[in-house]
Write an enzyme that holds these catalytic residues in place. Structure first.
Site, short mmCIF file in Angstrom:
data_model
loop_
_atom_site.label_atom_id
_atom_site.label_comp_id
_atom_site.label_asym_id
_atom_site.label_seq_id
_atom_site.Cartn_x
_atom_site.Cartn_y
_atom_site.Cartn_z
N TRP A 165 -6.11 -5.85 -0.43
CA TRP A 165 -6.32 -5.58 -1.85
C TRP A 165 -7.78 -5.79 -2.23
O TRP A 165 -8.06 -6.30 -3.32
CB TRP A 165 -5.39 -6.47 -2.69
CG TRP A 165 -3.96 -6.04 -2.65
CD1 TRP A 165 -3.50 -4.78 -2.88
CD2 TRP A 165 -2.82 -6.85 -2.39
NE1 TRP A 165 -2.13 -4.76 -2.76
CE2 TRP A 165 -1.68 -6.02 -2.47
CE3 TRP A 165 -2.63 -8.20 -2.08
CZ2 TRP A 165 -0.39 -6.48 -2.25
CZ3 TRP A 165 -1.34 -8.66 -1.88
CH2 TRP A 165 -0.23 -7.80 -1.96
N HIS A 186 -3.94 -4.58 -8.71
CA HIS A 186 -2.54 -4.25 -8.98
C HIS A 186 -2.20 -4.76 -10.38
O HIS A 186 -3.01 -5.44 -11.03
CB HIS A 186 -1.60 -4.85 -7.91
CG HIS A 186 -1.82 -6.30 -7.58
ND1 HIS A 186 -1.07 -6.98 -6.67
CD2 HIS A 186 -2.72 -7.22 -8.06
CE1 HIS A 186 -1.48 -8.24 -6.58
NE2 HIS A 186 -2.48 -8.40 -7.41
N ARG A 212 -9.08 -0.02 -6.33
CA ARG A 212 -9.15 -0.55 -4.96
C ARG A 212 -10.36 -0.02 -4.24
O ARG A 212 -10.72 1.15 -4.39
CB ARG A 212 -7.88 -0.20 -4.18
CG ARG A 212 -6.72 -0.99 -4.71
CD ARG A 212 -5.49 -0.92 -3.87
NE ARG A 212 -4.42 -1.58 -4.63
CZ ARG A 212 -3.20 -1.74 -4.19
NH1 ARG A 212 -2.86 -1.30 -3.00
NH2 ARG A 212 -2.31 -2.35 -4.94
N GLN A 226 -0.28 1.84 -11.82
CA GLN A 226 0.93 1.15 -11.36
C GLN A 226 1.78 0.77 -12.57
O GLN A 226 1.29 0.71 -13.70
CB GLN A 226 0.58 -0.15 -10.61
CG GLN A 226 0.02 0.07 -9.22
CD GLN A 226 -0.05 -1.23 -8.43
OE1 GLN A 226 -0.06 -2.32 -8.99
NE2 GLN A 226 -0.13 -1.10 -7.11
N VAL A 269 6.25 -12.80 -3.54
CA VAL A 269 7.72 -12.70 -3.58
C VAL A 269 8.31 -13.23 -2.28
O VAL A 269 7.67 -13.23 -1.24
CB VAL A 269 8.21 -11.24 -3.80
CG1 VAL A 269 7.93 -10.78 -5.22
CG2 VAL A 269 7.61 -10.30 -2.78
N ALA A 323 10.63 -9.13 -9.20
CA ALA A 323 9.45 -8.38 -9.62
C ALA A 323 9.35 -7.12 -8.77
O ALA A 323 9.85 -7.09 -7.64
CB ALA A 323 8.19 -9.22 -9.47
#
Ligand code: FA5
Length: 356
Positions: A165, A186, A212, A226, A269, A323
């Site tokens: 990222w 993001h 990015r 996004q 996550v 998420a």
């Protein structure tokens, strides 16, 4: 005497000259004609003046009468000239008006109406689906701090996920607890910003532009959109995530769409998954769009990592959440069978017009 005999002719000649002049005048149709006419009849050596040269030969008592007569003829001719010129102007004006006349019965020129960009259209459609499921739309800043883009999302300074990222940094001094200023990679920082501000339950979708540091190709842009999704409550589990995303995919791509969850890794996550849908072009049989696999990947998702909950002072023993984050251009490409992401921002009207 010769002069005595010509004297009675002058009024007659004047009359004849006036008629001739009038006849000539009526044939004048342009400024040049009028000028020539004026010189011929009223000029200093024009025909009327020439005729008056004969005045000298008249008896003295006749001269004023004939002179006055001649002046009257001159005045009448001058007035006739003016009237004829005015008439010409009126005719020209009327013709110009006629030429400009608008035929109100002709069909009008169609107005070129603008339209929403295809990405905005798809974005609105996606947000609408989640709003109907009870999610609120929120937005966060595009210029972010390291703390929100990485640190609070369980991506510490030395974490390898930072390479994936990599982004553009703002040339500003880092701030002690916020870190460097950067363009967000993001929409996930919005998760953290919302949880910092709001006690559970939370149910939001966050659309926005992300950046990015990567080379562009048919499926990668350096700037794209996004939509983040976040739901936190007590007892939220993977089943909720699968139910919501399956309902979403079927609304967007059709009721027969099958949805596949594959294990994947995102630091914020645990467990994490990537979601694919059965290819709606070939119904899963394999084609050019799905690269013969029958499946199309649409987003990343998972159960919010306890470290993220802790970082925003949510008790992970009490609350849990899911998420997800999807790329809007990629979804639009799948929906419309577009094989190169760069069409969206190439500003080619022939491409954009197809999304009316
Ligand atoms: C993320 O950005 C995660 N924040 C998503 C997430 C959110 C996971 C919440 C779990 C929980 P990723 O880098 O894979 O993940 O990007 C998500 C989506 O953005 C991809 O599936 C893809 O659709 C789109 N995307 C990623 N990179 C690009 C790019 N360069 N150009 C266009 N779309 C891209």
């Amino acid at each position: 005497m010769a002069d005595e005999t010509t004297a009675p002719d002058i009024p007659t000649q004047l009359e004849a000259l006036e008629r001739e002049a009038e006849a000539q005048l009526s044939a004048c149709a342009a400024d040049a004609d009028f000028n020539e006419w004026r010189t011929t009849y009223l000029g200093r050596s024009g025909k009327v003046t020439q005729l008056l040269r004969g005045l000298g030969g008249l008896p003295k008592e006749e001269r004023p009468r004939i002179g006055q007569l001649a002046n009257t003829v001159k005045q009448r001719l001058a007035a006739a000239l003016e009237a004829q010129q005015a008439q010409l102007r009126r005719n020209e004006h009327a013709e110009a008006l006629k030429a400009e006349a608008l035929d109100v019965t002709l069909p009008g020129e169609p107005v070129r109406a603008g339209q929403l960009h295809p990405i905005t259209q798809v974005l609105n459609e996606i947000l609408g689906i989640f709003e109907r499921m009870g999610f609120h739309v929120v937005e966060g800043p595009e210029v972010e701090w390291d703390r929100y883009n990485f640190a609070l999302l369980n991506i510490p300074a030395d974490h390898p996920a930072r390479d994936m990222w990599d982004t553009f940094y703002v040339d500003a001094e880092p701030v002690s607890n916020l870190g460097s200023m950067l363009l967000r990679t993001h929409t996930s920082p919005v998760q953290v910003r919302v949880m910092e501000e709001t006690p559970p339950p939370v149910r939001i979708v966050a659309p926005g532009r992300v950046y990015r540091n990567e080379a562009t190709d048919a499926s990668h842009e350096a700037i794209f959109y996004q939509i983040e999704g976040l739901a936190v409550d007590d007892r939220i589990n993977m089943g909720d995530l699968k139910g919501v995303l399956t309902a979403f995919a079927r609304q967007l791509f059709g009721g027969k769409t099958r949805v596949r969850f594959n294990c994947s890794y995102f630091p914020f996550v645990e467990p994490g998954a990537e979601v694919s849908i059965s290819c709606h072009v070939c119904s899963g049989n394999g084609c050019r769009v799905c690269k013969q696999t029958g499946w199309l990947e649409i987003l990343g998702c998972g159960i919010v990592h306890p470290n993220v909950l802790r970082a925003v002072n949510y008790d992970p023993e009490k609350y849990s959440g899911f998420a997800f984050g999807l790329g809007v251009e990629r979804i639009a490409m799948l929906k419309y069978g577009i094989d190169d992401i760069r069409y969206f921002y190439g500003n080619d009207i022939r491409f954009l017009e197809q999304f009316r």
